[in-house]
Design a protein around this motif. Structure first.
Motif, PDB file in Angstrom:
ATOM      1  N   GLY A  55    -107.934 -21.467   7.785  1.00 15.73           N
ATOM      2  CA  GLY A  55    -107.632 -20.892   6.482  1.00 15.73           C
ATOM      3  C   GLY A  55    -106.318 -20.161   6.511  1.00 15.73           C
ATOM      4  O   GLY A  55    -105.628 -20.131   7.529  1.00 15.73           O
ATOM      5  N   PRO A  56    -105.963 -19.551   5.402  1.00 13.58           N
ATOM      6  CA  PRO A  56    -104.655 -18.906   5.323  1.00 13.58           C
ATOM      7  C   PRO A  56    -104.561 -17.666   6.220  1.00 13.58           C
ATOM      8  O   PRO A  56    -105.521 -16.906   6.352  1.00 13.58           O
ATOM      9  CB  PRO A  56    -104.531 -18.519   3.838  1.00 13.58           C
ATOM     10  N   ALA A  57    -103.390 -17.500   6.813  1.00 12.74           N
ATOM     11  CA  ALA A  57    -103.137 -16.330   7.654  1.00 12.74           C
ATOM     12  C   ALA A  57    -102.952 -15.104   6.771  1.00 12.74           C
ATOM     13  O   ALA A  57    -102.445 -15.211   5.660  1.00 12.74           O
ATOM     14  CB  ALA A  57    -101.893 -16.564   8.487  1.00 12.74           C
ATOM     15  N   PRO A  58    -103.354 -13.956   7.243  1.00 15.66           N
ATOM     16  CA  PRO A  58    -103.153 -12.732   6.459  1.00 15.66           C
ATOM     17  C   PRO A  58    -101.684 -12.347   6.416  1.00 15.66           C
ATOM     18  O   PRO A  58    -100.903 -12.707   7.300  1.00 15.66           O
ATOM     19  CB  PRO A  58    -103.971 -11.686   7.217  1.00 15.66           C
ATOM     20  N   LYS A  59    -101.296 -11.640   5.394  1.00 21.63           N
ATOM     21  CA  LYS A  59     -99.927 -11.145   5.267  1.00 21.63           C
ATOM     22  C   LYS A  59     -99.619 -10.237   6.458  1.00 21.63           C
ATOM     23  O   LYS A  59    -100.474  -9.514   6.937  1.00 21.63           O
ATOM     24  CB  LYS A  59     -99.757 -10.342   3.974  1.00 21.63           C
ATOM     25  N   GLY A  60     -98.380 -10.300   6.926  1.00 23.86           N
ATOM     26  CA  GLY A  60     -97.950  -9.426   8.011  1.00 23.86           C
ATOM     27  C   GLY A  60     -98.257  -9.954   9.401  1.00 23.86           C
ATOM     28  O   GLY A  60     -98.017  -9.257  10.389  1.00 23.86           O
ATOM     29  N   LEU A  61     -98.777 -11.182   9.489  1.00 24.64           N
ATOM     30  CA  LEU A  61     -99.125 -11.725  10.808  1.00 24.64           C
ATOM     31  C   LEU A  61     -97.881 -11.882  11.677  1.00 24.64           C
ATOM     32  O   LEU A  61     -97.897 -11.546  12.863  1.00 24.64           O
ATOM     33  CB  LEU A  61     -99.861 -13.059  10.657  1.00 24.64           C
ATOM     34  N   LEU A  62     -96.783 -12.354  11.108  1.00 26.51           N
ATOM     35  CA  LEU A  62     -95.551 -12.548  11.867  1.00 26.51           C
ATOM     36  C   LEU A  62     -95.048 -11.223  12.439  1.00 26.51           C
ATOM     37  O   LEU A  62     -94.763 -11.133  13.639  1.00 26.51           O
ATOM     38  CB  LEU A  62     -94.469 -13.187  10.988  1.00 26.51           C
ATOM     39  N   GLU A  63     -94.963 -10.207  11.623  1.00 24.93           N
ATOM     40  CA  GLU A  63     -94.455  -8.911  12.082  1.00 24.93           C
ATOM     41  C   GLU A  63     -95.370  -8.320  13.149  1.00 24.93           C
ATOM     42  O   GLU A  63     -94.910  -7.795  14.161  1.00 24.93           O
ATOM     43  CB  GLU A  63     -94.307  -7.931  10.913  1.00 24.93           C
ATOM     44  N   GLY A  64     -96.677  -8.404  12.933  1.00 23.22           N
ATOM     45  CA  GLY A  64     -97.623  -7.891  13.916  1.00 23.22           C
ATOM     46  C   GLY A  64     -97.541  -8.647  15.238  1.00 23.22           C
ATOM     47  O   GLY A  64     -97.591  -8.048  16.312  1.00 23.22           O
ATOM     48  N   ALA A  65     -97.405  -9.973  15.157  1.00 25.04           N
ATOM     49  CA  ALA A  65     -97.335 -10.793  16.369  1.00 25.04           C
ATOM     50  C   ALA A  65     -96.058 -10.510  17.144  1.00 25.04           C
ATOM     51  O   ALA A  65     -96.084 -10.408  18.376  1.00 25.04           O
ATOM     52  CB  ALA A  65     -97.422 -12.273  15.999  1.00 25.04           C
ATOM     53  N   ARG A  66     -94.948 -10.375  16.439  1.00 27.37           N
ATOM     54  CA  ARG A  66     -93.692 -10.069  17.126  1.00 27.37           C
ATOM     55  C   ARG A  66     -93.761  -8.701  17.810  1.00 27.37           C
ATOM     56  O   ARG A  66     -93.272  -8.526  18.926  1.00 27.37           O
ATOM     57  CB  ARG A  66     -92.515 -10.123  16.150  1.00 27.37           C
ATOM     58  N   GLY A  67     -94.362  -7.732  17.145  1.00 26.60           N
ATOM     59  CA  GLY A  67     -94.519  -6.411  17.749  1.00 26.60           C
ATOM     60  C   GLY A  67     -95.399  -6.454  18.989  1.00 26.60           C
ATOM     61  O   GLY A  67     -95.075  -5.858  20.026  1.00 26.60           O
ATOM     62  N   LEU A  68     -96.522  -7.187  18.895  1.00 27.84           N
ATOM     63  CA  LEU A  68     -97.417  -7.321  20.043  1.00 27.84           C
ATOM     64  C   LEU A  68     -96.705  -8.045  21.185  1.00 27.84           C
ATOM     65  O   LEU A  68     -96.804  -7.636  22.347  1.00 27.84           O
ATOM     66  CB  LEU A  68     -98.690  -8.071  19.648  1.00 27.84           C
ATOM     67  N   ARG A  69     -95.970  -9.098  20.863  1.00 30.70           N
ATOM     68  CA  ARG A  69     -95.249  -9.858  21.887  1.00 30.70           C
ATOM     69  C   ARG A  69     -94.279  -8.963  22.653  1.00 30.70           C
ATOM     70  O   ARG A  69     -94.212  -9.004  23.882  1.00 30.70           O
ATOM     71  CB  ARG A  69     -94.502 -11.019  21.239  1.00 30.70           C
ATOM     72  N   GLU A  70     -93.527  -8.123  21.943  1.00 35.92           N
ATOM     73  CA  GLU A  70     -92.557  -7.262  22.622  1.00 35.92           C
ATOM     74  C   GLU A  70     -93.247  -6.180  23.441  1.00 35.92           C
ATOM     75  O   GLU A  70     -92.776  -5.816  24.512  1.00 35.92           O
ATOM     76  CB  GLU A  70     -91.565  -6.672  21.616  1.00 35.92           C
ATOM     77  N   THR A  71     -94.375  -5.676  22.942  1.00 39.68           N
ATOM     78  CA  THR A  71     -95.155  -4.712  23.715  1.00 39.68           C
ATOM     79  C   THR A  71     -95.620  -5.336  25.017  1.00 39.68           C
ATOM     80  O   THR A  71     -95.487  -4.747  26.092  1.00 39.68           O
ATOM     81  CB  THR A  71     -96.371  -4.231  22.889  1.00 39.68           C
ATOM     82  N   VAL A  72     -96.158  -6.552  24.931  1.00 39.71           N
ATOM     83  CA  VAL A  72     -96.667  -7.239  26.118  1.00 39.71           C
ATOM     84  C   VAL A  72     -95.517  -7.582  27.063  1.00 39.71           C
ATOM     85  O   VAL A  72     -95.632  -7.423  28.278  1.00 39.71           O
ATOM     86  CB  VAL A  72     -97.487  -8.489  25.729  1.00 39.71           C
ATOM     87  N   ARG A  73     -94.380  -8.030  26.528  1.00 43.68           N
ATOM     88  CA  ARG A  73     -93.220  -8.343  27.373  1.00 43.68           C
ATOM     89  C   ARG A  73     -92.815  -7.123  28.202  1.00 43.68           C
ATOM     90  O   ARG A  73     -92.579  -7.207  29.394  1.00 43.68           O
ATOM     91  CB  ARG A  73     -92.047  -8.811  26.521  1.00 43.68           C
ATOM     92  N   GLU A  74     -92.718  -5.973  27.531  1.00 47.04           N
ATOM     93  CA  GLU A  74     -92.327  -4.751  28.235  1.00 47.04           C
ATOM     94  C   GLU A  74     -93.359  -4.366  29.289  1.00 47.04           C
ATOM     95  O   GLU A  74     -93.003  -4.014  30.413  1.00 47.04           O
ATOM     96  CB  GLU A  74     -92.143  -3.601  27.242  1.00 47.04           C
ATOM     97  N   LEU A  75     -94.637  -4.465  28.950  1.00 53.27           N
ATOM     98  CA  LEU A  75     -95.687  -4.095  29.902  1.00 53.27           C
ATOM     99  C   LEU A  75     -95.714  -5.030  31.109  1.00 53.27           C
ATOM    100  O   LEU A  75     -95.882  -4.574  32.249  1.00 53.27           O
ATOM    101  CB  LEU A  75     -97.055  -4.075  29.212  1.00 53.27           C
ATOM    102  N   VAL A  76     -95.547  -6.319  30.886  1.00 57.84           N
ATOM    103  CA  VAL A  76     -95.529  -7.275  32.001  1.00 57.84           C
ATOM    104  C   VAL A  76     -94.334  -6.980  32.913  1.00 57.84           C
ATOM    105  O   VAL A  76     -94.481  -6.943  34.142  1.00 57.84           O
ATOM    106  CB  VAL A  76     -95.509  -8.730  31.482  1.00 57.84           C
ATOM    107  N   ALA A  77     -93.165  -6.754  32.338  1.00 59.27           N
ATOM    108  CA  ALA A  77     -91.974  -6.465  33.146  1.00 59.27           C
ATOM    109  C   ALA A  77     -92.157  -5.172  33.933  1.00 59.27           C
ATOM    110  O   ALA A  77     -91.802  -5.108  35.120  1.00 59.27           O
ATOM    111  CB  ALA A  77     -90.740  -6.384  32.252  1.00 59.27           C
ATOM    112  N   ARG A  78     -92.723  -4.156  33.301  1.00 55.61           N
ATOM    113  CA  ARG A  78     -92.954  -2.879  33.992  1.00 55.61           C
ATOM    114  C   ARG A  78     -94.003  -3.023  35.092  1.00 55.61           C
ATOM    115  O   ARG A  78     -93.844  -2.479  36.176  1.00 55.61           O
ATOM    116  CB  ARG A  78     -93.357  -1.793  32.989  1.00 55.61           C
ATOM    117  N   ARG A  79     -95.064  -3.761  34.809  1.00 57.07           N
ATOM    118  CA  ARG A  79     -96.128  -3.969  35.817  1.00 57.07           C
ATOM    119  C   ARG A  79     -95.563  -4.744  36.999  1.00 57.07           C
ATOM    120  O   ARG A  79     -95.828  -4.427  38.152  1.00 57.07           O
ATOM    121  CB  ARG A  79     -97.292  -4.720  35.175  1.00 57.07           C
ATOM    122  N   LYS A  80     -94.746  -5.759  36.733  1.00 57.37           N
ATOM    123  CA  LYS A  80     -94.121  -6.565  37.789  1.00 57.37           C
ATOM    124  C   LYS A  80     -93.198  -5.698  38.641  1.00 57.37           C
ATOM    125  O   LYS A  80     -93.137  -5.854  39.853  1.00 57.37           O
ATOM    126  CB  LYS A  80     -93.355  -7.740  37.159  1.00 57.37           C
TER     127      LYS A  80
END
Length: 195
Positions: A55-80
């Protein structure tokens, strides 16, 4: 990127959280973000087995996903790098909550599944946040690596038997490296003949 054209998602990370990070990568023209719309994120979630519903994606999915992606990128780099982790943003994504276990009857018996709510963008992204939390808590970061190519930004989890994987993909960066090394050897062999 044309929104009517489906983006190419590289599933090379051998862990869904790393595949999420890899939805933005370096190209000859600079960073290439494969998420350009809510529909792109929805398509990636579906491909990754994380979409809560059709079904249709909720509004704001792109912005939320990009924010989550950058959070995870930073955490993975820091953990590494063995640096302290700043977990507030990921914990906030995990708090979207509302998931629960459910039993499903089927051929061969009963199985347990996790059901996710799907009213908000944060709820749609909850399975991806949980995958990232699992990687950070349980992943062997001796096997979480960034591609050795200087021109590549992709991460992967080395699940090979020998644990000597160096490239995001042999078909991409590994082959380029082999061709460059061959050309360098050929140029080295040809140099004495020119004298």
């Amino acid at each position: 990127m044309n929104e009517t054209q489906a983006p190419e998602f590289r599933q090379l990370g051998d862990h869904v959280a790393l595949d999420m990070i890899n939805t933005i990568e370096q190209s000859g023209a600079g960073p290439l973000d494969r998420w350009q719309s809510d529909a792109d994120v929805q398509a990636w979630l579906a491909l990754s087995g994380l979409a809560p519903v059709q079904g249709p994606a909720p509004k704001g999915l792109l912005e939320g996903a990009r924010g989550l992606r950058e959070t995870v990128r930073e955490l993975v780099a820091r953990r590494k790098a063995g640096e302290p982790l700043k977990l507030t943003a990921l914990n906030r994504a995990l708090a979207a909550g509302g998931s629960h276990l459910a039993l499903e009857a089927g051929e061969g018996g009963v199985r347990v599944t996790r059901q996710y709510p799907s009213q908000t963008a944060a709820q749609w992204l909850l399975p991806a946040a949980e995958a990232a939390a699992d990687l950070l808590a349980h992943g062997d970061f001796g096997l979480v690596r960034k591609c050795e190519s200087d021109a590549c930004s992709l991460w992967f989890y080395d699940r090979t038997r020998s644990h000597r994987r160096r490239w995001c993909s042999m078909a991409l960066c590994g082959n380029r490296h082999k061709v460059a090394a061959f050309r360098q050897r050929e140029a080295g062999d040809a140099a004495p003949e020119a004298q």
